[in-house]
Scaffold this motif. Structure first.
Motif, short mmCIF file in Angstrom:
data_model
loop_
_atom_site.label_atom_id
_atom_site.label_comp_id
_atom_site.label_asym_id
_atom_site.label_seq_id
_atom_site.Cartn_x
_atom_site.Cartn_y
_atom_site.Cartn_z
N PRO A 32 0.84 -1.20 0.00
CA PRO A 32 0.00 0.00 0.00
C PRO A 32 0.88 1.25 0.00
CG PRO A 32 -0.74 -1.59 1.65
CD PRO A 32 0.56 -2.08 1.15
N ALA A 33 0.61 2.16 -0.92
CA ALA A 33 1.53 3.27 -1.17
C ALA A 33 1.84 4.09 0.08
CB ALA A 33 0.95 4.18 -2.26
N GLY A 34 0.83 4.43 0.88
CA GLY A 34 1.07 5.28 2.04
C GLY A 34 2.04 4.68 3.03
N PRO A 35 1.67 3.57 3.68
CA PRO A 35 2.58 2.98 4.67
C PRO A 35 3.87 2.45 4.07
CG PRO A 35 0.66 1.58 4.33
CD PRO A 35 0.38 2.88 3.64
N ALA A 36 3.81 1.89 2.86
CA ALA A 36 5.02 1.33 2.26
C ALA A 36 6.05 2.43 2.00
CB ALA A 36 4.68 0.60 0.96
N ARG A 37 5.62 3.52 1.41
CA ARG A 37 6.57 4.61 1.14
C ARG A 37 7.10 5.21 2.44
NH1 ARG A 37 6.95 6.90 -3.95
NH2 ARG A 37 5.65 5.94 -5.56
N ALA A 38 6.26 5.27 3.48
CA ALA A 38 6.71 5.81 4.76
C ALA A 38 7.79 4.93 5.38
CB ALA A 38 5.52 5.94 5.71
N VAL A 39 7.62 3.61 5.32
CA VAL A 39 8.63 2.70 5.85
C VAL A 39 9.90 2.77 5.03
CG1 VAL A 39 9.20 0.26 6.20
CG2 VAL A 39 6.96 1.12 6.92
N LEU A 40 9.76 2.73 3.72
CA LEU A 40 10.92 2.69 2.83
C LEU A 40 11.76 3.95 2.90
CD1 LEU A 40 9.15 1.07 -0.24
CD2 LEU A 40 10.98 0.00 1.10
N THR A 41 11.16 5.07 3.27
CA THR A 41 11.90 6.34 3.33
C THR A 41 12.08 6.84 4.76
OG1 THR A 41 9.85 7.65 3.07
CG2 THR A 41 11.03 7.02 1.05
N GLY A 42 11.82 5.99 5.74
CA GLY A 42 11.81 6.46 7.12
C GLY A 42 13.09 6.31 7.90
N SER A 43 14.12 5.70 7.34
CA SER A 43 15.39 5.55 8.05
C SER A 43 16.15 6.88 8.08
CB SER A 43 16.26 4.48 7.38
OG SER A 43 15.64 3.21 7.42
N PRO A 44 17.12 7.03 8.97
CA PRO A 44 17.94 8.24 8.93
C PRO A 44 18.56 8.47 7.55
CG PRO A 44 18.31 7.07 10.98
CD PRO A 44 17.43 6.19 10.14
N GLU A 45 18.97 7.37 6.89
CA GLU A 45 19.42 7.41 5.50
C GLU A 45 18.97 6.13 4.82
OE1 GLU A 45 23.49 8.90 4.38
OE2 GLU A 45 23.85 8.49 6.51
N GLN A 46 18.73 6.21 3.51
CA GLN A 46 18.41 5.01 2.75
C GLN A 46 18.92 5.17 1.32
OE1 GLN A 46 15.12 5.85 4.65
NE2 GLN A 46 15.64 7.83 3.78
N VAL A 47 19.23 4.03 0.72
CA VAL A 47 19.70 4.00 -0.67
C VAL A 47 18.88 2.94 -1.40
CG1 VAL A 47 21.64 3.56 -2.22
CG2 VAL A 47 22.03 4.67 -0.01
N PHE A 48 18.45 3.28 -2.62
CA PHE A 48 17.66 2.36 -3.43
C PHE A 48 18.49 1.95 -4.64
CE2 PHE A 48 14.83 5.18 -1.14
CZ PHE A 48 13.96 4.27 -0.54
N ALA A 49 18.65 0.65 -4.83
CA ALA A 49 19.41 0.12 -5.96
C ALA A 49 18.45 -0.45 -6.99
CB ALA A 49 20.38 -0.95 -5.50
N THR A 50 18.73 -0.19 -8.26
CA THR A 50 17.89 -0.67 -9.36
C THR A 50 18.76 -1.34 -10.41
OG1 THR A 50 16.38 1.20 -9.01
CG2 THR A 50 16.15 -0.03 -11.07
N ALA A 51 18.42 -2.56 -10.78
CA ALA A 51 19.11 -3.28 -11.85
C ALA A 51 18.26 -3.24 -13.10
CB ALA A 51 19.38 -4.72 -11.44
N THR A 52 18.86 -2.87 -14.22
CA THR A 52 18.12 -2.80 -15.48
C THR A 52 18.85 -3.60 -16.55
OG1 THR A 52 19.27 -0.74 -16.07
CG2 THR A 52 17.12 -0.54 -15.00
N ASP A 53 18.05 -4.10 -17.48
CA ASP A 53 18.58 -4.85 -18.61
C ASP A 53 17.83 -4.39 -19.85
OD1 ASP A 53 19.75 -6.64 -20.31
OD2 ASP A 53 18.76 -8.42 -19.52
N GLY A 54 18.52 -3.70 -20.74
CA GLY A 54 17.86 -3.17 -21.92
C GLY A 54 16.80 -2.15 -21.59
N GLY A 55 16.99 -1.41 -20.50
CA GLY A 55 16.02 -0.40 -20.10
C GLY A 55 14.89 -0.92 -19.24
N ARG A 56 14.82 -2.22 -19.04
CA ARG A 56 13.76 -2.82 -18.23
C ARG A 56 14.28 -3.14 -16.83
NH1 ARG A 56 11.59 -8.09 -17.22
NH2 ARG A 56 13.37 -9.02 -18.32
#
Length: 353
Positions: A232-256
């Motif tokens: 759920p967007a509200g609680p999920a985004r709050a948890v994912l961005t709620g640390s003192p710092e956070q880093v998001f890693a994304t792997a792509t292959d051919g733009g996907r």
């Protein structure tokens, strides 16, 4: 100097939540008579914070620090309980406390040393009680309070009980009480830790995909994440961005997008979580590439140790992380009141809880 509204002074340092171990640097009322120092530090557990004061529990008792005198507040890890590598030196209870900040709940409340957590049902960790320490009352009374707290939020009462690898619930006083009250235990979860340097040493020399990192939660990253689990967007985004710092890693292959992962930084540790690799990209080193990118981001921030959690029956994830240098630190079990038994979740071979 305070603001006219009576709040903290302008540019006041950000203060962590109560229960965090901190070092508070503040100005002395007058220079020290012996050294002439104008600043001093207080180290301990933050008990309370408001617009006027910070209250810190130190080894010598509780110390109040005027908020207006505070120049810096920094989270620090618990004192090691044994000799050895930093990622192995903390006790089970202290590492449980460290991990809270890497996957923070939307709402928290202390019950003695316990921490009640809620995030509108998003993930077990963010909607269960961290039971390290003393709740300040009998266990039966504490569980009564827990049940009332979660029911008031229309959530099933749930508690997380940690112990050495292979510990028996029935042999623990709280575990025995919860089982007698018809709490249902889910599969045990292994907490694994590693030195950042070790993870980078065993990193792959090349990857079949491109991995990028960002401190911002992008819509692209979140779309991939919610594509494999309910988020759920509200609680999920709050948890994912709620640390003192956070880093998001994304792997792509051919733009996907074919994989994602997250690093939550708290109490000088890095917590790896939200790891996912698309079925079409499995067995191509994508998960290892994501893990390496997150370890590199931890290294850039001066972080020496990593933690993560994965279920004991998730053989693929266990093999991945152990192969990357992680070793078991302890296990924990989340128990939920039986009549509120949780639905099964989507299992992913390389996911962290």
């Amino acid at each position: 100097m305070q603001t006219p509204e009576g709040g903290p002074p302008p540019h006041s340092p950000t203060v962590p939540t109560a229960g965090t171990r901190v070092v508070v640097r503040h100005r002395l009322p007058a220079p020290d008579a012996l050294t002439g120092a104008t600043l001093t530090d207080v180290v301990g557990v933050l008990v309370h914070a408001d617009d006027e004061h910070l209250l810190v529990r130190t080894r010598r008792g509780e110390v109040g620090v005027p908020r207006a005198a505070v120049t810096a507040v920094k989270e620090v890890p618990p004192t090691p309980s044994r000799r050895g590598a930093p990622h192995l030196a903390l006790s089970v209870e202290d590492l449980q406390r460290v991990m809270v900040g890497a996957w923070p709940a939307v709402e928290t409340e202390h019950l003695g040393d316990w921490l009640l957590r809620a995030a509108d049902g998003f993930t077990h960790r963010a909607n269960s009680v961290m039971t390290a320490g003393d709740p300040g009352r009998t266990l039966a009374e504490a569980v009564d309070v827990v049940e009332d707290w979660y029911r008031a939020r229309s959530l099933p009462p749930a508690l997380t009980l940690a112990g050495p690898v292979g510990f028996e619930l029935a042999g623990d006083p709280l575990g025995a009480l919860l089982l007698a009250r018809r709490y249902h235990p889910r599969v045990p979860t292994t907490t694994l830790t590693a030195a950042v340097a070790t993870v980078l040493e065993v990193a792959p020399t090349s990857s079949a995909v491109a991995v990028t990192t960002s401190t911002r939660l992008s819509d692209t990253w979140f779309a991939a994440y919610e594509g494999y689990r309910e988020a759920p967007a509200g609680p999920a985004r709050a948890v994912l961005t709620g640390s003192p710092e956070q880093v998001f890693a994304t792997a792509t292959d051919g733009g996907r997008v074919v994989g994602v992962g997250r690093l939550g930084v708290a109490a000088t540790w890095g917590g790896v979580a939200a790891m996912w690799v698309d079925l079409s990209a499995r067995r191509r080193g994508v998960a290892r590439a994501l893990l390496t990118a997150l370890a590199d981001e931890a290294h850039r921030r001066g972080i020496r140790s990593l933690h993560l959690q994965t279920d004991t029956d998730n053989a693929a994830a266990q093999a991945l992380y152990r192969g990357a240098g992680f070793v078991p630190h302890h296990e924990y079990v989340t128990l939920t009141l039986a009549r509120h038994r949780p639905a099964g979740r989507v299992r992913e071979p390389s996911s962290c809880r």
